[in-house]
Design an enzyme around this catalytic site. Sequence first.
Site, PDB file in Angstrom:
ATOM      1  N   ASP A  58       0.861  -1.183   0.000  1.00  0.00           N
ATOM      2  CA  ASP A  58       0.000   0.000   0.000  1.00  0.00           C
ATOM      3  C   ASP A  58       0.898   1.234   0.000  1.00  0.00           C
ATOM      4  OD1 ASP A  58      -2.103   1.731   0.141  1.00  0.00           O
ATOM      5  OD2 ASP A  58      -2.936   0.950   2.000  1.00  0.00           O
ATOM      6  N   ASP A  92      -2.850   2.396  -6.029  1.00  0.00           N
ATOM      7  CA  ASP A  92      -1.775   2.413  -5.042  1.00  0.00           C
ATOM      8  C   ASP A  92      -1.750   1.189  -4.135  1.00  0.00           C
ATOM      9  OD1 ASP A  92      -4.183   3.105  -3.875  1.00  0.00           O
ATOM     10  OD2 ASP A  92      -3.267   4.390  -2.361  1.00  0.00           O
ATOM     11  N   GLU A  93      -2.420   0.134  -4.508  1.00  0.00           N
ATOM     12  CA  GLU A  93      -2.564  -1.001  -3.592  1.00  0.00           C
ATOM     13  C   GLU A  93      -2.670  -2.292  -4.382  1.00  0.00           C
ATOM     14  OE1 GLU A  93      -5.614  -2.221   0.071  1.00  0.00           O
ATOM     15  OE2 GLU A  93      -6.050  -0.517  -1.237  1.00  0.00           O
TER      16      GLU A  93
END
EC number: 2.7.7.7
Length: 471
Positions: free
Chosen positions: A11, A105-106
Amino acid sequence: MRAEPSVLHLDMDAFYASVEQASKPSLRGRPVVVGGTGLRGVVATASYEARRFGVRSAMPVAQARRLCPNAAYLHPRFSLYREVSVTVMELLGALSPLVEPLSLDEAFVDLAAGPLGSGGRPPRALECRRVGRDIRSAIREATGLGASVGLAGSKMLAKIASERAKPDGLLLLEPGTERAFLAPLPVRVLPGVGPATEATLRRAGIATAGEAVAAGHAELVRLLGQAHGSGLHDLSRGLDDRPVVAERDAKSVSVEDTFAEDLTDRARVRWEVDRLAGRCVSRLRAAGRSGRTVVLKVRSHDFTTVTRSETLRGPTDDPAVVKEAAARLLAGVDTITGVRLLGVGVSGLADFTQEDLFAQSGWGRGVEPGGTETAGERGAGPGSGGAPDGRPPEEVAARRWLPGIDVTHPEYGPGWVQGSGVGRVTVRFETPESAPGRVRTFAVEDPELTPADPLPLPGAPTGGPASAARD
């Protein structure tokens, strides 16, 4: 659940805000809030400096400004965020063919399916830890950004571990320690436990995962029903057998805007729907998809939301087709009391388009088949070649000086908008690799000041020490 911590969850830390700090030297170490910048805007991401003041994602920007008035409030630059995301996902792809992106983003990574598991045995905890350290270092070197990593025997535990490792850390759950790790945590950390379920459990005296285990299967089923109670009983004991899935097929593509003031002019509403339809098709084409069902979303001043949809004869990525369908749907919605939010989406996605466009696109009635970009898609009003007030589309696009967007000037070079108002726009001229730049003010109509594309991140940012990696 696996016997080894080979599920990795990564993350990126405060992703949008961190990208803005990396690309704007004057903002490094300062509170930054990314999101809607109008009166009704919502926080998308807050930097850790802003979070110390209580600013959080999904908070109204008006509330955030009261909590942290000195923060930089910036409009999001999704094109740059996507570029950085591609770099990160490519680095993860080198670890394993099984990478499951959850957002820009993960992502989850199955380390056992990659080189780490190629020897015919499960990867050891020490090997997984080394990979976690290496990927964080590689991401920082490639983007200058920090990332948090969780390693565990299941997706749920890996995600919880990465959350506990923030910011810029790594947490590995050793096999056999999972239940002790989960026991003191609030039940809200478990997937599927929202405010209603949490309230039900609290009334029964169950506030932590350990207390859910102690309550037992029968009690959880009594409180929550068979499916939800059984699932929560497993999750509270750390049991999660969901695999890492490389392909997550999107079911729809949509865009929406919330307006600073309620829209009451019907022509303006129609223009905004036309513009949103154009943006939606642009995203559809960028994904290489087409869609069969056009969806219109209208939220009134009192938050009443109406959704209408129309299914076409076949999938299309023709902007003229989507715009016409959205306009037909709008004709059946009463907007006289004022519109707070509009959205246009396309669902029923496919990898091909309807061959017979003639019956759908209105060809022969002044609409070209195949859908080249129309004036409305560039920001023009329907049928006018410009905005509702008569301005040409180029002026509409070029003179909307939103804080944070990129600009360039022939004398001062690249910069970004700090703010605008009363006929003036303030610009800070700097680049990701420069020192903090100087601020200059221009008239909003200055022909030498023009919008620009974002500059790429150079890797580890200059102008300030990188945060220390911790383990």
